[in-house]
Design an enzyme around this catalytic site. Structure first.
Site, short mmCIF file in Angstrom:
data_model
loop_
_atom_site.label_atom_id
_atom_site.label_comp_id
_atom_site.label_asym_id
_atom_site.label_seq_id
_atom_site.Cartn_x
_atom_site.Cartn_y
_atom_site.Cartn_z
CB CYS A 2 58.20 28.10 11.05
SG CYS A 2 59.99 27.54 11.06
NE ARG A 27 52.93 26.32 8.74
CZ ARG A 27 52.68 26.68 7.35
NH1 ARG A 27 51.72 26.21 6.85
NH2 ARG A 27 53.39 27.40 6.53
CD1 TRP A 75 60.97 20.85 10.10
CD2 TRP A 75 62.16 22.21 8.81
NE1 TRP A 75 61.52 20.10 8.96
CE2 TRP A 75 62.42 20.96 8.28
CE3 TRP A 75 62.77 23.27 8.03
CZ2 TRP A 75 63.14 20.41 7.29
CZ3 TRP A 75 63.39 22.92 6.92
CH2 TRP A 75 63.54 21.47 6.56
CG ASN A 99 57.45 30.25 7.94
OD1 ASN A 99 58.45 29.57 7.35
ND2 ASN A 99 56.33 29.61 7.36
N GLY A 100 60.82 31.55 7.20
CA GLY A 100 61.60 31.79 6.08
C GLY A 100 63.23 31.56 6.17
CE LYS A 487 53.89 8.57 2.37
NZ LYS A 487 53.47 9.46 1.28
CE LYS A 603 50.41 17.29 4.65
NZ LYS A 603 50.53 16.02 4.27
C1 F6R Z 1 55.76 12.55 1.52
C2 F6R Z 1 55.38 13.97 1.38
C3 F6R Z 1 56.12 14.94 0.65
C4 F6R Z 1 55.31 15.92 -0.05
C5 F6R Z 1 56.30 17.04 -0.64
C6 F6R Z 1 55.59 17.75 -1.80
O1 F6R Z 1 54.72 11.86 2.17
O2 F6R Z 1 54.53 14.46 1.95
O3 F6R Z 1 57.05 14.40 0.05
O4 F6R Z 1 54.60 15.27 -1.02
O5 F6R Z 1 56.83 17.81 0.28
O6 F6R Z 1 54.62 18.68 -1.03
P1 F6R Z 1 53.26 19.16 -1.82
O7 F6R Z 1 52.33 18.10 -2.54
O8 F6R Z 1 52.54 20.01 -0.69
O9 F6R Z 1 53.80 20.12 -2.61
#
Ligand code: F6R
Length: 607
Positions: A2, A27, A75, A99-100, A487, A603
């Protein structure tokens, strides 16, 4: 997860809100909405399902003028994706974006229904809006006090922005678990989930800390901590360039970020080598004592960060002779731990806001770890703030939901850390010298492999219609196979799985047929002979194999070698992941998928 943007300004804020919320689409992108208090003191709310572009179209059809408002990109957590569930939520004069997740909504809903409130959505946010309204009516307190009383009744996470139409000169921002940053303007102020939403307006930011409440007007910002004391939080000057929020010549952020990797790695390496020693300016002398005393390393992370941690385990054990365990963060914090003596906990994260990783860090503090270190890309993140010490990966902003450059820069830092620990333990300086020398070559090696993009595109064109693809690797290439599979499934929605090549005969061989291509990462290294045997096992059963390697192979039918340039064994994981990123990218491109914002994902996973 979010995105929130809010502003109280001198000018009409409509365009600002839609342009800024678009920058936070990474987000969450199920639905989006905004609410503005117009010059006649009406609340104008526009919401729609789908991308922010849909919201922009709707907003452009209207003429809205106002100086205070909020926008949100969702989200979905509570309630399906629908217009009714889209934020902002309103209870009479109270507007909320959130957000939460609030966990005790059922009882609160019941309570509010008995008080006569009508619910138009299934969301927890509407519960907050009504509860605020009820509290305000009952107590006639200031909005700050109303919020403080209300959050005492909420169980869960509730970073939010609240506006009261009856006092439309101020907005209140509350931080609980998900980040909120205040952007400072001239006689105008802003709030956002991430500074990138505000970079075209200001470079001056104040990050709220856990449980802070900020009362924000055009001219003034007052921040109160959880004990209701007014508190000064540090103002920072952002060094993120606004242009990095643009795709430039690339079709997608993911493509841009793949091609940025040589430069990101150069940035990560810069100023970190001195006289064959590794130097992290972020670490203080007392932090370095951790490394001196470390006898075991426990890494926790999620997703791509977990895969990077898995690679580093091979390095910690084989190069520094330090036992290392790696665990998925959500699993780590849901079991009772028995920890090793003098164990250093490392969290690894691009965003520094991943809820599972943060919970794991908090949970670890109940046990007797030597200390904790986070390796993170975001300097102002919660993980950095809550850890004993940190090292930055310097990947630059990563906007594509699928991580690419954060993975290779994490590996770069991890390999430097291995060398640093070797330094400390004064074992073998030759290894440190070799690591430094090889890391310095890495950006060039990645430039060389990026030039092979046509080879990878051809393979993607060939396999684009496959329903399942298997990835195999051995040793430190096994986590690379896992990352390749992640990926691919993430952005193309093709089912993909990864196995250690030696494990196939223990079950997965049964799925081998001519319709399930197998991609094998097989660089020329000490494991190559073993992997050749695995290749024979598969090809003799009719499996269709594609080998990524810098070695020549002598196979006949059903085996295609994608011949890649030479790379040093030590840095092969960072090198071999590049063709896999490109492969996933080209497949998703041919399939016309939404590469930067794959379905169901976001993300920064802050819930
Ligand atoms: C995959 C991806 C996710 C993040 C995961 C952890 O491409 O981006 O699997 O790697 O959500 O996110 P971070 O690294 O921000 O803790």
């Amino acid at each position: 997860m979010c995105g929130i943007v809010a502003a109280v300004t001198q000018r009409n804020i409509t365009n600002f809100l839609v342009e800024s919320i678009k920058k936070l689409e990474y987000r969450g992108y199920d639905s989006s909405g905004l609410a503005i208090i117009d010059y006649k003191n009406n609340i104008i709310r526009i919401r729609c399902v789908g991308k922010v572009q849909e919201l922009i179209k709707k907003v452009n059809k209207k003429k809205i003028f106002g100086n205070i408002g909020v926008a949100h990109t969702r989200w979905a957590t509570h309630g399906k994706i629908s217009k009714e569930n889209t934020h902002p939520h309103i209870s009479s004069n109270i507007i909320v974006v959130h957000n939460g997740i609030i966990e005790n909504t059922s009882s609160l809903r019941l309570f509010l229904k008995k008080k006569g409130y009508i619910f138009y959505s299934d969301t927890d946010t509407e519960v907050i809006a009504h509860l605020l309204h009820w509290e305000q009516n009952k107590t006639k307190n200031t909005l700050k006090k109303v919020i403080q009383n209300t959050i005492e009744r909420l169980h869960g996470n509730y970073s939010m922005v609240v506006i009261d139409r009856n006092n439309p000169s101020r907005l209140l921002a509350v931080r609980s678990k998900s980040p909120l940053v205040i952007g400072l303007g001239i006689e105008e102020n802003f709030v956002a989930s991430d500074q990138i939403a505000l970079l075209n307006i200001t470079k001056r930011f104040i990050y709220l800390e856990e449980n802070d409440i900020a009362v924000i007007t055009k001219k003034e910002i007052n921040i109160f901590n959880k004990d209701n004391f007014i508190i000064k939080r540090q103002e920072i000057l952002s060094n993120i360039e606004y242009k990095s929020v643009k795709k430039g010549k690339y079709r997608h952020f993911m493509e841009k970020e793949i091609y940025e990797q040589p430069q990101s790695i150069r940035n990560t390496l810069e100023n970190r080598f001195r006289k064959n020693k590794i130097y992290f300016s972020e670490l203080k002398l007392k932090d370095e004592n951790f490394f001196y005393n470390t006898e075991h390393i426990q890494i926790v992370a999620c997703g791509t960060s977990y895969n990077a941690a898995m690679v580093s385990r091979y390095w910690f054990e084989s190069l520094a002779n330090i036992p290392c365990d790696v665990e998925i963060a959500s699993e780590f914090s849901s079991r009772k731990l028995a920890i090793r003596k003098n164990s250093l906990l490392i969290t690894l994260s691009q965003s520094g806001e991943t809820a599972d990783t943060l919970s794991a860090l908090r949970y670890s503090k109940k046990f007797g770890y030597l200390g904790n270190l986070t390796i993170c890309n975001m300097e102002n993140s919660s993980l950095v703030k809550e850890s004993d010490c940190y090292i930055l990966t310097k990947a630059g902003l990563e906007i594509g939901v699928a991580s690419t450059k954060s993975f290779t820069t994490q590996l770069t830092v991890l390999l430097m850390l291995v060398a640093k620990i070797i330094n400390f333990k004064q074992k073998n300086n030759d290894i440190t010298k070799k690591i430094i020398k090889t890391l310095n070559i890495l950006p060039t090696r990645i430039e060389e492999i990026l030039k092979k993009n046509k080879l990878i595109k051809n393979l993607a064109d060939k396999l684009v219609n496959k329903k399942n693809i298997l990835f195999l690797g051995r040793g430190d290439e096994y986590p690379i196979a896992i990352e390749g599979a992640l990926k691919l499934k993430e952005i193309s929605y093709i089912h993909a799985e990864a196995y250690p090549a030696g494990e196939l005969k223990h079950g997965p061989l049964a799925v081998i047929d001519k319709n399930t291509p197998i991609i094998i990462i097989a660089p020329k290294n000490t494991l190559l002979d073993k992997i050749k045997k695995n290749i024979t096992e598969i090809s003799s059963r009719g499996g269709v194999i594609y080998i990524f390697s810098n070695e020549d192979f002598d196979y006949e039918e059903n085996v295609t070698v994608i011949k890649l340039p030479y790379v040093e064994e030590l840095i092969a994981p960072m090198f071999y992941v590049i063709p896999l990123q490109l492969f996933a990218y080209y497949i998703a491109l041919s399939k016309g998928k939404n590469i930067d914002q794959p379905r169901h994902l976001a993300k920064s996973v802050t819930v």
